[in-house]
Design a protein around this motif. Structure first.
Motif, short mmCIF file in Angstrom:
data_model
loop_
_atom_site.label_atom_id
_atom_site.label_comp_id
_atom_site.label_asym_id
_atom_site.label_seq_id
_atom_site.Cartn_x
_atom_site.Cartn_y
_atom_site.Cartn_z
N GLU A 110 0.51 -1.34 0.17
CA GLU A 110 -0.17 -0.10 -0.29
C GLU A 110 1.12 1.51 0.44
O GLU A 110 0.95 2.06 -0.43
CB GLU A 110 -0.66 0.06 1.13
N SER A 111 1.76 1.16 0.39
CA SER A 111 2.62 2.46 1.29
C SER A 111 3.50 2.39 -0.24
O SER A 111 4.00 3.64 -0.43
CB SER A 111 3.20 2.48 1.86
N ILE A 112 3.76 1.12 -1.44
CA ILE A 112 5.41 1.45 -2.08
C ILE A 112 4.92 2.01 -3.67
O ILE A 112 5.65 1.48 -4.44
CB ILE A 112 6.73 0.34 -1.32
N ALA A 113 3.61 0.86 -3.98
CA ALA A 113 3.29 1.26 -4.92
C ALA A 113 2.37 1.25 -5.35
O ALA A 113 1.24 0.84 -4.19
CB ALA A 113 3.80 -0.83 -5.78
N ASP A 114 1.59 1.67 -5.96
CA ASP A 114 0.16 1.50 -7.08
C ASP A 114 -0.43 0.37 -7.12
O ASP A 114 -1.45 0.19 -6.71
CB ASP A 114 0.43 2.45 -8.53
N ASN A 115 -0.17 -0.32 -7.61
CA ASN A 115 -0.38 -2.08 -7.56
C ASN A 115 0.74 -3.02 -7.41
O ASN A 115 1.91 -2.79 -7.99
CB ASN A 115 -1.68 -2.00 -9.49
N ALA A 116 -0.15 -4.32 -7.25
CA ALA A 116 1.04 -5.23 -7.31
C ALA A 116 1.56 -5.49 -8.82
O ALA A 116 3.08 -6.00 -8.24
CB ALA A 116 0.35 -6.66 -7.22
N ARG A 117 1.41 -5.05 -9.61
CA ARG A 117 2.11 -5.39 -10.84
C ARG A 117 3.30 -4.55 -11.38
O ARG A 117 4.24 -5.25 -11.38
CB ARG A 117 1.01 -4.80 -11.89
N ASP A 118 3.63 -3.69 -10.48
CA ASP A 118 4.85 -2.53 -10.87
C ASP A 118 5.67 -2.69 -9.67
O ASP A 118 6.81 -3.26 -10.01
CB ASP A 118 4.06 -0.94 -10.21
N VAL A 119 5.40 -3.11 -8.48
CA VAL A 119 6.20 -4.28 -7.81
C VAL A 119 6.55 -5.69 -8.68
O VAL A 119 8.25 -5.28 -8.44
CB VAL A 119 5.16 -4.93 -5.91
N ASP A 120 6.01 -6.34 -9.27
CA ASP A 120 6.77 -7.11 -10.03
C ASP A 120 7.19 -6.72 -11.42
O ASP A 120 9.03 -7.28 -11.30
CB ASP A 120 5.42 -8.29 -10.74
N PHE A 121 7.33 -5.99 -11.78
CA PHE A 121 7.63 -5.40 -12.61
C PHE A 121 9.38 -4.24 -12.82
O PHE A 121 10.46 -4.65 -13.07
CB PHE A 121 7.06 -3.86 -13.68
N ALA A 122 8.68 -4.12 -11.25
CA ALA A 122 9.93 -3.42 -10.84
C ALA A 122 11.47 -4.64 -10.38
O ALA A 122 12.89 -3.84 -10.44
CB ALA A 122 9.95 -2.53 -9.18
N MET A 123 10.89 -5.35 -9.77
CA MET A 123 11.52 -6.60 -9.36
C MET A 123 12.21 -7.62 -10.84
O MET A 123 13.77 -7.22 -10.52
CB MET A 123 11.51 -7.75 -8.35
N ARG A 124 11.40 -7.48 -11.21
CA ARG A 124 11.91 -8.61 -12.93
C ARG A 124 13.42 -7.36 -13.84
O ARG A 124 14.31 -7.99 -13.90
CB ARG A 124 10.76 -8.48 -13.68
N TRP A 125 12.82 -6.18 -13.36
CA TRP A 125 14.05 -5.32 -14.41
C TRP A 125 14.61 -5.44 -14.07
O TRP A 125 16.03 -5.01 -14.60
CB TRP A 125 12.74 -4.29 -15.16
N GLY A 126 14.76 -5.18 -12.82
CA GLY A 126 16.24 -4.03 -11.53
C GLY A 126 16.78 -5.18 -11.74
O GLY A 126 18.13 -5.14 -11.77
N PHE A 127 16.58 -6.38 -11.14
CA PHE A 127 17.27 -7.79 -10.53
C PHE A 127 17.64 -8.68 -12.52
O PHE A 127 17.98 -9.44 -12.41
CB PHE A 127 16.54 -8.32 -9.78
N GLY A 128 16.45 -8.44 -13.01
CA GLY A 128 16.27 -9.49 -14.63
C GLY A 128 16.03 -10.34 -14.11
O GLY A 128 16.23 -12.01 -14.91
N TRP A 129 14.91 -10.66 -13.28
CA TRP A 129 14.16 -11.86 -13.17
C TRP A 129 13.51 -12.52 -14.24
O TRP A 129 13.26 -10.92 -14.90
CB TRP A 129 13.64 -12.09 -12.07
N SER A 130 13.11 -14.08 -13.83
CA SER A 130 11.82 -13.17 -15.35
C SER A 130 10.81 -13.59 -14.95
O SER A 130 9.46 -13.06 -15.59
CB SER A 130 12.44 -14.80 -15.61
#
Length: 444
Positions: A9-29
């Motif tokens: 609730e405090s860090i992102a607009d929605n769960a998709r944004d968290v997943d994309f940030a982690m995927r693209w930031g760390f090269g995860w699939s």
């Protein structure tokens, strides 16, 4: 999982944004919320809750109530309607800004029901090796389906079929594969494994028609009556690099790793890669000493040099100055199709086959002298020297006078002859078997 649920609730607009940030930031699939949902939303939630209650968690803060409520408890945080927002307590759909219309297949999220590029559009033809399809916009797409998009008989036949279909009914042909944007490959090269049975049954002679057909198909691409655009992303090695070289134009993702790597398996490029080095050197020389412009192409092939980006591929000569580099891999297909259509609408015609001026024995001898020094100095092995000498002979046009004019077919025939000779060489066979068995190059 405890951490991302508590802080969503405090860090992102929605769960998709968290997943994309982690995927693209760390090269995860896949991202953390996707992993949780794929593993079973409720089961994981109950385990986390139990650990918190038993004091086994890193923190005693309870999971937010929304984790166990309504549609989230039923489906998870990613649904076809959108991804869950803890702040608005609703499922937020993807943005509809015009910029996203360039992404025909946006970055997928597990559970979102996004369009699958492997089944989208109208299929013209499909088998185990390729899919020919379109989206109703006058451009035919060839998508390779083999593992790492390696080029075997099925892919060659598929390309031939695609070229015939495109010339008959479309404005252009785009070579694009569905998983390339997600770290896959444009093509990892020729399928050595599929050629082994023919070699075992009839020796190198049995492989000759396979190589000839590959060369003929790439030449048909180069001289097609409609523009052929290679949409390159990820690995484009060996035969994959040669396929891109013979396209009318290349549109490459910034993360493209392009190179002729055949010497790693004790062979030389035989799909027109060396021929293209000679053709491009002559064009760039513009009447000056061709050898100075040939050195780059020779060195790239002789050392199996692979670009670390599309920008470096331009510097290495694998991409031309007017080839397009795309920074967002999800826009690659859009840009490739627009490029093909614009070329057709501008009056595209197949290029005229022109003779090639070569350096002959002067160029071959100059390069050979440097190879002798490297061999005698212990920098390369005797077999490395043989491979380098063969490459030098082909890009120079062979034992003929400097300034001689040859056809592209002359150079292709030299490539094929050298390739077949190496197939019978025990040292090359050691390298091929070593690569097939271990996946690593053999130094011999």
């Amino acid at each position: 999982f405890h951490y991302i649920a508590y802080h969503l609730e405090s860090i992102a607009d929605n769960a998709r944004d968290v997943d994309f940030a982690m995927r693209w930031g760390f090269g995860w699939s896949v991202g953390p919320f996707e992993t949780w949902q794929a593993a079973g939303w409720n089961q994981i939630a109950e385990w986390v809750k139990q650990d918190i209650e038993e004091g086994k968690a890193l923190c005693n803060a309870p999971l937010p109530a929304w984790v166990f409520e309504g549609a989230v408890a039923e489906k998870g945080v990613h649904t076809p309607e959108g991804s869950y927002s803890a702040k608005s307590k609703s499922f937020v759909p993807r943005s509809t800004l015009d910029v996203y219309k360039r992404q025909e297949f946006r970055a997928p999220v597990f559970g979102s029901g996004a369009a699958d590029p492997k089944t989208a559009g109208t299929t013209v033809f499909e088998d185990d090796s390729v899919r020919l399809w379109h989206t109703g916009d006058d451009v035919l797409i060839v998508s390779l389906k083999t593992k790492m998009h390696v080029i075997g008989d099925g892919v060659i036949k598929g390309l031939q079929r695609g070229l015939a279909e495109a010339e008959k009914s479309f404005k252009g042909l785009v070579i694009w594969s569905a998983d390339a944007a997600d770290g896959g490959a444009f093509s990892a090269g020729a399928d050595l494994q599929s050629a082994l049975p023919a070699f075992m049954a009839g020796g190198a002679k049995a492989v000759d028609p396979i190589i000839r057909e590959l060369q003929d198909t790439f030449m048909k691409m180069k001289y097609s009556n409609v523009p052929v655009v290679a949409a390159v992303a990820g690995l484009a090695l060996g035969g994959g690099c040669e396929m891109a070289l013979h396209a009318s134009k290349r549109v490459a993702s910034i993360e493209s790793y392009i190179g002729l790597v055949e010497v790693g398996v004790g062979l030389i490029p035989a799909g027109g890669g060396l021929k293209e080095a000679a053709v491009r050197a002559q064009r760039e020389a513009k009447g000056n000493d061709i050898l100075q412009f040939l050195k780059t192409g020779f060195t790239n092939a002789a050392t199996a040099n692979v670009s670390k980006s599309a920008l470096e591929a331009k510097a290495m000569g694998y991409l031309k100055e007017d080839d397009v580099i795309v920074f967002n891999p999800y826009e690659l297909l859009h840009v490739a199709k627009v490029t093909a259509r614009s070329m057709f609408d501008a009056g595209y015609r197949a290029p005229i086959q022109r003779p090639v001026t070569v350096t002959g024995r002067y160029g071959w001898g100059t390069i050979r002298g440097q190879l002798v020094n490297m061999r005698d100095g212990g920098f390369i092995s005797a077999h490395d020297y043989k491979l380098g000498d063969m490459i030098a002979e082909i890009v120079s046009g062979g034992d003929i006078d400097q300034g001689s004019v040859v056809s592209e077919q002359w150079l292709l025939d030299m490539e094929r002859k050298a390739f077949l000779e190496l197939l019978n060489n025990p040292k090359s066979q050691e390298r091929i078997m070593g690569m097939l068995q271990t996946g690593k190059p053999v130094r011999n």
